[in-house]
Write a protein that holds these residues in place. Structure first.
Motif, PDB file in Angstrom:
ATOM      1  N   TYR A  91       0.830  -1.209   0.000  1.00 51.95           N
ATOM      2  CA  TYR A  91       0.000   0.000   0.000  1.00 51.95           C
ATOM      3  C   TYR A  91       0.864   1.258   0.000  1.00 51.95           C
ATOM      4  CZ  TYR A  91      -4.273  -2.660   0.731  1.00 51.95           C
ATOM      5  OH  TYR A  91      -5.335  -3.516   0.567  1.00 51.95           O
ATOM      6  N   ASN A  92       1.984   1.210   0.732  1.00 54.09           N
ATOM      7  CA  ASN A  92       2.882   2.358   0.742  1.00 54.09           C
ATOM      8  C   ASN A  92       3.427   2.620  -0.668  1.00 54.09           C
ATOM      9  OD1 ASN A  92       4.766   4.364   2.020  1.00 54.09           O
ATOM     10  ND2 ASN A  92       6.279   2.907   1.313  1.00 54.09           N
ATOM     11  N   ASN A  93       3.906   1.571  -1.319  1.00 54.22           N
ATOM     12  CA  ASN A  93       4.446   1.731  -2.671  1.00 54.22           C
ATOM     13  C   ASN A  93       3.376   2.185  -3.658  1.00 54.22           C
ATOM     14  OD1 ASN A  93       6.809   0.861  -1.555  1.00 54.22           O
ATOM     15  ND2 ASN A  93       6.950  -1.030  -2.721  1.00 54.22           N
ATOM     16  N   GLY A  95       0.812   3.964  -2.920  1.00 53.31           N
ATOM     17  CA  GLY A  95       0.568   5.379  -2.631  1.00 53.31           C
ATOM     18  C   GLY A  95       1.582   6.289  -3.290  1.00 53.31           C
ATOM     19  N   VAL A  96       2.853   5.875  -3.281  1.00 49.18           N
ATOM     20  CA  VAL A  96       3.899   6.695  -3.907  1.00 49.18           C
ATOM     21  C   VAL A  96       3.636   6.839  -5.402  1.00 49.18           C
ATOM     22  CG1 VAL A  96       6.352   6.809  -4.478  1.00 49.18           C
ATOM     23  CG2 VAL A  96       5.644   6.130  -2.176  1.00 49.18           C
ATOM     24  N   VAL A  97       3.275   5.743  -6.056  1.00 43.95           N
ATOM     25  CA  VAL A  97       3.023   5.805  -7.497  1.00 43.95           C
ATOM     26  C   VAL A  97       1.771   6.626  -7.803  1.00 43.95           C
ATOM     27  CG1 VAL A  97       2.659   4.461  -9.594  1.00 43.95           C
ATOM     28  CG2 VAL A  97       4.155   3.577  -7.831  1.00 43.95           C
ATOM     29  N   LEU A  98       0.732   6.454  -6.997  1.00 39.74           N
ATOM     30  CA  LEU A  98      -0.483   7.249  -7.195  1.00 39.74           C
ATOM     31  C   LEU A  98      -0.191   8.738  -7.041  1.00 39.74           C
ATOM     32  CD1 LEU A  98      -2.991   4.991  -5.235  1.00 39.74           C
ATOM     33  CD2 LEU A  98      -3.131   5.515  -7.674  1.00 39.74           C
ATOM     34  N   LYS A  99       0.640   9.089  -6.069  1.00 42.17           N
ATOM     35  CA  LYS A  99       1.030  10.495  -5.902  1.00 42.17           C
ATOM     36  C   LYS A  99       1.775  10.989  -7.143  1.00 42.17           C
ATOM     37  CE  LYS A  99       4.362  13.399  -3.577  1.00 42.17           C
ATOM     38  NZ  LYS A  99       5.256  13.424  -4.743  1.00 42.17           N
ATOM     39  N   GLU A 105      -5.700  12.093  -3.748  1.00 41.31           N
ATOM     40  CA  GLU A 105      -6.655  11.547  -2.772  1.00 41.31           C
ATOM     41  C   GLU A 105      -6.495  10.039  -2.655  1.00 41.31           C
ATOM     42  OE1 GLU A 105      -8.516  12.863  -0.656  1.00 41.31           O
ATOM     43  OE2 GLU A 105      -8.825  14.948  -1.246  1.00 41.31           O
ATOM     44  N   GLU A 106      -6.334   9.373  -3.798  1.00 43.56           N
ATOM     45  CA  GLU A 106      -6.150   7.914  -3.770  1.00 43.56           C
ATOM     46  C   GLU A 106      -4.835   7.546  -3.084  1.00 43.56           C
ATOM     47  OE1 GLU A 106      -6.944   5.805  -7.498  1.00 43.56           O
ATOM     48  OE2 GLU A 106      -7.973   7.600  -8.207  1.00 43.56           O
ATOM     49  N   ALA A 107      -3.807   8.360  -3.292  1.00 42.73           N
ATOM     50  CA  ALA A 107      -2.523   8.110  -2.646  1.00 42.73           C
ATOM     51  C   ALA A 107      -2.659   8.203  -1.130  1.00 42.73           C
ATOM     52  CB  ALA A 107      -1.484   9.116  -3.141  1.00 42.73           C
ATOM     53  N   ILE A 108      -3.344   9.242  -0.659  1.00 44.56           N
ATOM     54  CA  ILE A 108      -3.526   9.421   0.781  1.00 44.56           C
ATOM     55  C   ILE A 108      -4.273   8.230   1.374  1.00 44.56           C
ATOM     56  CG2 ILE A 108      -4.701  10.834   2.532  1.00 44.56           C
ATOM     57  CD1 ILE A 108      -4.065  13.276   0.685  1.00 44.56           C
ATOM     58  N   GLU A 109      -5.286   7.747   0.665  1.00 40.88           N
ATOM     59  CA  GLU A 109      -6.033   6.573   1.151  1.00 40.88           C
ATOM     60  C   GLU A 109      -5.131   5.335   1.201  1.00 40.88           C
ATOM     61  OE1 GLU A 109      -9.079   6.466   2.515  1.00 40.88           O
ATOM     62  OE2 GLU A 109      -8.849   8.653   2.356  1.00 40.88           O
ATOM     63  N   ALA A 110      -4.243   5.189   0.234  1.00 43.62           N
ATOM     64  CA  ALA A 110      -3.326   4.048   0.238  1.00 43.62           C
ATOM     65  C   ALA A 110      -2.383   4.124   1.436  1.00 43.62           C
ATOM     66  CB  ALA A 110      -2.528   4.006  -1.069  1.00 43.62           C
ATOM     67  N   PHE A 111      -1.876   5.327   1.731  1.00 45.95           N
ATOM     68  CA  PHE A 111      -0.996   5.468   2.899  1.00 45.95           C
ATOM     69  C   PHE A 111      -1.758   5.197   4.197  1.00 45.95           C
ATOM     70  CE2 PHE A 111       1.289   8.562  -0.033  1.00 45.95           C
ATOM     71  CZ  PHE A 111       2.267   7.641  -0.370  1.00 45.95           C
ATOM     72  N   LYS A 112      -3.003   5.652   4.268  1.00 46.07           N
ATOM     73  CA  LYS A 112      -3.815   5.371   5.460  1.00 46.07           C
ATOM     74  C   LYS A 112      -4.022   3.870   5.634  1.00 46.07           C
ATOM     75  CE  LYS A 112      -6.436   9.730   5.705  1.00 46.07           C
ATOM     76  NZ  LYS A 112      -7.774  10.354   5.539  1.00 46.07           N
ATOM     77  N   LYS A 113      -4.217   3.169   4.520  1.00 41.61           N
ATOM     78  CA  LYS A 113      -4.393   1.721   4.596  1.00 41.61           C
ATOM     79  C   LYS A 113      -3.106   1.063   5.083  1.00 41.61           C
ATOM     80  CE  LYS A 113      -6.476  -2.238   3.925  1.00 41.61           C
ATOM     81  NZ  LYS A 113      -7.583  -2.679   4.779  1.00 41.61           N
ATOM     82  N   ALA A 114      -1.967   1.527   4.576  1.00 39.37           N
ATOM     83  CA  ALA A 114      -0.683   0.997   5.039  1.00 39.37           C
ATOM     84  C   ALA A 114      -0.532   1.190   6.539  1.00 39.37           C
ATOM     85  CB  ALA A 114       0.467   1.675   4.296  1.00 39.37           C
ATOM     86  N   LEU A 115      -0.911   2.366   7.022  1.00 33.21           N
ATOM     87  CA  LEU A 115      -0.760   2.681   8.438  1.00 33.21           C
ATOM     88  C   LEU A 115      -1.771   1.940   9.305  1.00 33.21           C
ATOM     89  CD1 LEU A 115       0.010   6.448   7.977  1.00 33.21           C
ATOM     90  CD2 LEU A 115       1.549   4.763   8.989  1.00 33.21           C
TER      91      LEU A 115
END
Length: 252
Positions: A91-93, A95-99, A105-115
């Motif tokens: 999910y972290n990776n 998020g980086v690609v989505l950013k 917004e999708e990137a932030i959600e991916a980072f939240k899922k990772a966390l």
């Protein structure tokens, strides 16, 4: 880029003598040698035969990201996560690609899922801060960097990122302090010298800004962006010959 990639052994192939596992290790070695085209070719070949080994899709996602094929990177990470939904690094990776793709917004959600899967994950907090900064949510970005640093105090990239957010927010003195902390941990961090130079220039401290730009150039002699910043600083001081020389070096 903020990627983390671990070649986790698939449970069904955890014997290092297993031919599939040996092939995955070989592909991972190619990745470490930055032979991304070969990685993609061989990982796809193996994935066609063993489509449920999620680590192959993680490797593909990271490889596509490295060569700038962001759509394929996103698809690969999403497929990996459909096979292993509890893989925080994936999910972290993603998020980086989505950013990088501009899907903030999708990137932030991916980072939240990772966390949510890995609460003490400083890299995910720092990466989320980067996405929040792009989104203009500077206060939240700074808080994310602070959280990353509370988990990993010796994290120069997080100090650098926080300095950038503070500089955008207009808190130049705090930004400079963050940059100094980054440099105390990573003395040859050329990008930090460049950004600190911009903060110093914003304070009207042209002489110190020029020193910072020159320090960046002593680390990376062909750092075009630093030459541009140096040229502007010389121009503001009225040193037109030095400004022109820096411009020419930037062009070359």
């Amino acid at each position: 880029m903020g990627y983390t990639m671990y070649l986790n052994k698939p449970k069904e192939n955890n014997d290092p003598q297993n031919p599939v596992q040996k092939k995955i290790i070989q592909i991972g070695n190619l990745f470490n040698r930055k032979q991304f085209s070969a990685v993609i070719e061989q990982a796809h070949t193996l994935a066609n035969e063993y489509p449920d080994i999620f680590v192959l899709w993680i490797i593909l996602g990271a490889s596509y990201a490295q060569i700038g094929s962001l759509n394929k990177a996103i698809q690969s990470y999403q497929h990996a996560l459909s096979l292993n939904p509890n893989y925080a690094d994936g999910y972290n990776n993603l998020g980086v690609v989505l950013k990088d793709k501009g899907k903030i917004e999708e990137a932030i959600e991916a980072f939240k899922k990772a966390l949510s899967l890995k609460p003490e994950y400083p890299e995910a907090y720092s990466n989320m801060g980067n996405a929040l900064k792009v989104h203009g949510r500077l206060h939240e970005a700074i808080e994310a960097y602070k959280k990353a640093l509370s988990l990993k105090p010796e994290y120069p990239e997080a100090y650098s990122n926080m300095g950038n957010a503070l500089q955008v927010k207009g808190k130049l003195e705090e930004a400079i302090e963050a940059y100094k902390k980054a440099l105390s941990l990573k003395p040859n961090y050329a990008k930090v010298y460049l950004n600190m130079g911009s903060a110093l220039k914003g304070q009207g401290n042209e002489e110190e800004a020029i020193k910072a730009y020159n320090k960046a150039l002593s680390i990376i002699p062909n750092y075009a962006e630093a030459y541009v910043s140096l040229a502007l600083a010389h121009k503001d001081q009225g040193n037109l010959e030095d400004a022109i020389e820096a411009c020419n070096k930037s062009i070359s």
